[in-house]
Scaffold this motif. Sequence first.
Motif, short mmCIF file in Angstrom:
data_model
loop_
_atom_site.label_atom_id
_atom_site.label_comp_id
_atom_site.label_asym_id
_atom_site.label_seq_id
_atom_site.Cartn_x
_atom_site.Cartn_y
_atom_site.Cartn_z
N GLU A 1 0.92 -1.34 0.22
CA GLU A 1 -0.06 -0.07 0.08
C GLU A 1 0.66 1.24 -0.04
O GLU A 1 2.04 1.20 0.27
CB GLU A 1 -0.86 -0.07 1.17
N GLU B 1 -4.59 9.20 3.44
CA GLU B 1 -5.12 7.50 3.13
C GLU B 1 -4.07 6.62 3.03
O GLU B 1 -2.98 7.02 2.51
CB GLU B 1 -6.51 7.49 2.11
N SER B 2 -4.40 5.54 3.33
CA SER B 2 -3.28 4.20 2.88
C SER B 2 -4.05 3.19 1.83
O SER B 2 -5.14 2.71 2.27
CB SER B 2 -3.18 3.64 4.39
N LEU B 3 -3.70 3.44 0.72
CA LEU B 3 -4.52 2.65 -0.32
C LEU B 3 -3.53 1.81 -1.30
O LEU B 3 -2.48 1.88 -1.33
CB LEU B 3 -4.97 3.65 -1.41
N ASN B 4 -4.12 0.65 -1.52
CA ASN B 4 -3.60 -0.29 -2.63
C ASN B 4 -3.26 0.77 -3.92
O ASN B 4 -3.79 1.71 -4.19
CB ASN B 4 -4.34 -1.35 -3.01
N VAL C 1 -6.29 1.96 -6.27
CA VAL C 1 -7.10 3.04 -5.80
C VAL C 1 -6.13 4.21 -5.59
O VAL C 1 -6.55 5.42 -5.87
CB VAL C 1 -7.64 2.36 -4.62
N ALA C 2 -4.87 4.00 -5.22
CA ALA C 2 -4.02 5.24 -5.03
C ALA C 2 -4.19 5.98 -6.47
O ALA C 2 -3.82 7.24 -6.52
CB ALA C 2 -2.68 4.65 -4.70
N LYS D 1 -7.03 8.22 -6.89
CA LYS D 1 -7.13 9.33 -5.94
C LYS D 1 -6.01 10.35 -6.49
O LYS D 1 -6.69 11.65 -5.95
CB LYS D 1 -6.99 9.04 -4.71
#
Length: 209
Positions: free
Chosen positions: A120, A137-140, A143-144, A147
Amino acid sequence: MGIRILAIDTATTACSVALFDDRKLIASDFQEIGRGHAEKLIPMIASLPEKGHADRILVNCGPGSFTGARIGISAAKALALAWQAELKGYQCLHLVAVQSLCNRANARPIYVCMLAGHGEYFVQNFSAEAIALDELESLNPEVATQKMRSKIVYGSGAAKLGEIASNKIETENCLPSAANSILLDEDQLLSYVTPIYVREPDAVRSHSI
């Protein structure tokens, strides 16, 4: 001698310290060490003029390395108590945004992307004035990239995110440095100094039944 400020940054793979006198940098040290912040930090502070003694202490609260952030905060709190110094924290991605934008001739909105572990990324969008445009946020990876509001990406995860992004983006891998903490405005500092985790720690204390 004016107001002395000691900055401590251990929330990433880098370990850095800086000493300022009336906001002027007088000494600093930056080492990318991966691990071992606990062994490196105190000697680095001790090597500063007057062993880093300061009236104010700034510390990186994360997110980043869970252990690294705790080491820096614990040292900062201990020194603040011993020296009766004011203690303030700052958010890791906010410093990366500020130092990155200050290095650009023509500042534009940027996306800060830091490695978060477990595949992530810690991500956040910032304006050209380093104002946060959304929540941290902490995202995979997938998804990152969704964003991302800018095609300019800074941080320890910038290059890796650039490899998977469908659109061509400008990337620069970088880590926060205590020497740049003085660039943060007063309203960007945190009065409540505690680790910023975003996601759950990798290991938690066991509880007896």
